[in-house]
Design an enzyme around this catalytic site. Structure first.
Site, short mmCIF file in Angstrom:
data_model
loop_
_atom_site.label_atom_id
_atom_site.label_comp_id
_atom_site.label_asym_id
_atom_site.label_seq_id
_atom_site.Cartn_x
_atom_site.Cartn_y
_atom_site.Cartn_z
N ALA A 1 36.20 39.73 43.67
CA ALA A 1 36.96 40.08 42.19
C ALA A 1 38.38 40.00 42.53
O ALA A 1 38.79 40.71 43.59
CB ALA A 1 36.61 41.18 41.33
N ASP A 2 39.15 39.87 41.63
CA ASP A 2 40.74 40.01 41.84
C ASP A 2 41.38 40.72 40.44
O ASP A 2 41.03 39.96 39.51
CB ASP A 2 41.28 38.88 42.31
N THR A 3 42.01 41.44 40.51
CA THR A 3 42.45 42.17 39.39
C THR A 3 44.14 42.32 39.19
O THR A 3 44.86 42.56 40.15
CB THR A 3 42.03 43.85 39.28
N THR B 1 40.93 40.20 35.21
CA THR B 1 40.22 40.25 36.59
C THR B 1 39.62 38.99 36.42
O THR B 1 38.73 38.54 35.54
CB THR B 1 39.15 41.33 36.55
N GLY B 2 39.58 38.29 37.91
CA GLY B 2 38.77 37.26 38.12
C GLY B 2 37.41 37.45 38.57
O GLY B 2 37.73 38.45 40.01
#
Length: 199
Positions: free
Chosen positions: A68-70, A104-105
């Site tokens: 994840a990335d935020t 978020t991805g």
């Protein structure tokens, strides 16, 4: 049985995996998380999450990998993790009295099946009008330094917020309902079913 890897060093994401009762192992990945020129926030978080998962797959090719990335977006400006006290103060001053978006991805990657699912979740967060004293005090707690936008909703940063619209856990760093649906499509049903919860 499915074997899960959480490709993240974020303690908040680890806590959420534990909360969901998932059996998993963790790994950290070091990639370039720089936003590309003219890249939209949604495309950025999805690309970076995808890149993290692919990096983790080099060592965990027979696992299902979650990454994840935020990021925080305010006035069309992406705010990452503050590099120092001055930048933390600047970010919080910019967020004061305004709404912003936390995006978020999330990537679910099964290398063996050559399957990848990448989604993005957005939550709107509304900050109170903050005083200089409040911002200075919060910066001194050191809570802002490892968090996008320089605040943590799960900590004292909650005191800066008036309200949110959308998923709370997305602001923490992982939209768990989105993750649940992604896992369910891979027959990993956290709420019970024919399959299991991971390893």
């Amino acid at each position: 049985m499915h074997k899960l890897v959480l490709a993240s060093k974020s303690p908040r994401r680890h806590e959420m995996f534990n909360m969901l009762g998932l059996n998993y192992i963790t790994t950290s990945v070091e990639i370039d998380e720089k936003i590309l020129a003219a890249e939209s926030p949604e495309n950025a978080v999805k690309r970076i999450a995808r890149k993290k998962a692919k990096s983790a797959a080099k060592n965990f090719a027979d696992y299902i990998i979650i990454s994840a990335d935020t990021i925080v977006v305010c006035d069309n400006i992406i705010l990452g993790k503050p590099r120092n006290k001055g930048e933390a103060y600047e970010f919080l001053s910019q967020l004061s009295g305004k709404s912003h978006q936390v995006m978020t991805g999330v990537c679910l990657y099964n290398p063996l099946a050559n399957y990848m699912d990448v989604r993005a979740e957005k939550t709107s967060v509304f900050f109170r009008n903050l005083t200089t004293e409040e911002i200075n005090y919060y910066v001194e707690t050191r809570e802002p330094y490892d968090k996008a936008g320089a605040y943590g909703i799960q900590g004292r940063g909650a005191l800066l917020i008036d309200r949110i619209e959308g998923c709370y856990y997305n602001v923490v760093g992982l939209p768990i309902t989105t993750l649940y649906l992604m896992l369910k499509e891979q027959n990993i049903n956290i709420l019970g079913g024919a399959d299991d919860r991971g390893i």
